[in-house]
Design an enzyme around this catalytic site. Sequence first.
Site, short mmCIF file in Angstrom:
data_model
loop_
_atom_site.label_atom_id
_atom_site.label_comp_id
_atom_site.label_asym_id
_atom_site.label_seq_id
_atom_site.Cartn_x
_atom_site.Cartn_y
_atom_site.Cartn_z
N SER A 56 0.72 -1.32 -0.27
CA SER A 56 -0.11 -0.21 -0.17
C SER A 56 0.94 1.65 0.40
CB SER A 56 -1.03 0.30 1.54
OG SER A 56 -1.76 -0.44 1.45
N HIS A 112 -13.61 -0.64 15.79
CA HIS A 112 -14.42 -1.46 16.27
C HIS A 112 -13.84 -1.84 17.98
CE1 HIS A 112 -16.50 -4.79 16.46
NE2 HIS A 112 -16.07 -5.50 15.74
#
Length: 341
Positions: free
Chosen positions: A53, A108
Amino acid sequence: MAKLYYESDADPGVIRGRKVAVLGYGSQGHAHALNLAESGVDVRVGLREGSSSKQKAEESGLQVVSLPDAAAEADLVMMLLPDTEQASVYRSDVAPNLKEGDALFFAHGFNIRFGQIVPPPGVDVAMVAPKGPGHLVRRTYTEGGGVPSLVAVAQDASGKAHDLALSYAQAIGATRAGVLDTTFEEETETDLFGEQVVLCGGLTSLVQAGFETLVGAGYQPESAYFECLHELKLIVDLMYEQGISGMRYSISDTAEYGDLTRGPQVIDDRVRSTMAKILDDIRSGAFAEEWITENRSGRKRFEELRAAGAAHPIEKVGAELRAMMPFISAGKQRVQDASGG
Ligand code: NAD
Ligand code: MG
């Protein structure tokens, strides 16, 4: 009614006064990093050595550094690695670089709720959890909108952790859509329940069982696919836009009578008690323990189940039918681009 926060409830100066590290550049990571940067926040992306990435993030104008450097430079670290990888990266690269007054953020609550990460006392611990996939967090932001999000504070060392979380939420576009207070417990437990019982688990099993029932009774797989999978989106879109009653207004009276009388036969007391059992397993930590163990032992069962799902006959007929409707997959490339490693 619960309190919702919108644009005027957040102070953009709070997050602009911080140095933010976004760890990971996957679905959520790329969206948070790009939205923060465009909102004028000092952000760097932390990636592991050799990450594929890196180039993508740099081409988008973002600064990329190693995971430990990101954690050391920043005074707010947002953990956007897979939930199952966070605890080990936290131990090796984040914890040694956390200083008093820093903030540790999550999208989360899993690792905090189930005790996999236990931050030191002098650090703010908060959550900004978009209620939608990362590629939508990015796309809606660029379109001037946002994805509704939850915020929660697990540890308020500074006394200002909630303001910080709200300001972060604003910078990724969430206050344009609405931000709701929750706790790490509520977010984690409802998120797992939703994906297991309704959104993913319940839904995919319902679709496959309906398809198998029709095909098993001798109907064409193509008919079964259109009926049990393709049309689902049209019904869900109506529910999303107008609620269940609004959807029922649009379907025929015959469909509505079948819905009202047969739905509760499918989702009967046995299914409801299974739902309660699944919720118990989430709250007791039994599901978390099972999933952590599955990861530690190499994900053998997970890969087998995934392969079996991909080999289901509904996938073959579906791929053939969708190939004839290229307009359906027009947004697909974007989803893949956004979730690359
Ligand atoms: P993802 O799998 O899309 O991306 C994870 C990133 O971490 C990738 O860049 C990957 O290369 C990198 N990575 C993987 N293993 C690593 C390791 N061991 N060390 C360093 N880097 C590693 O993850 P995601 O779906 O964006 O999830 C990130 C967080 O956001 C999770 O906590 C998830 O629960 C939460 N979340 C996700 C969504 C969603 O739509 N995907 C929605 C709400 C919240
Ligand atoms: Mg979710």
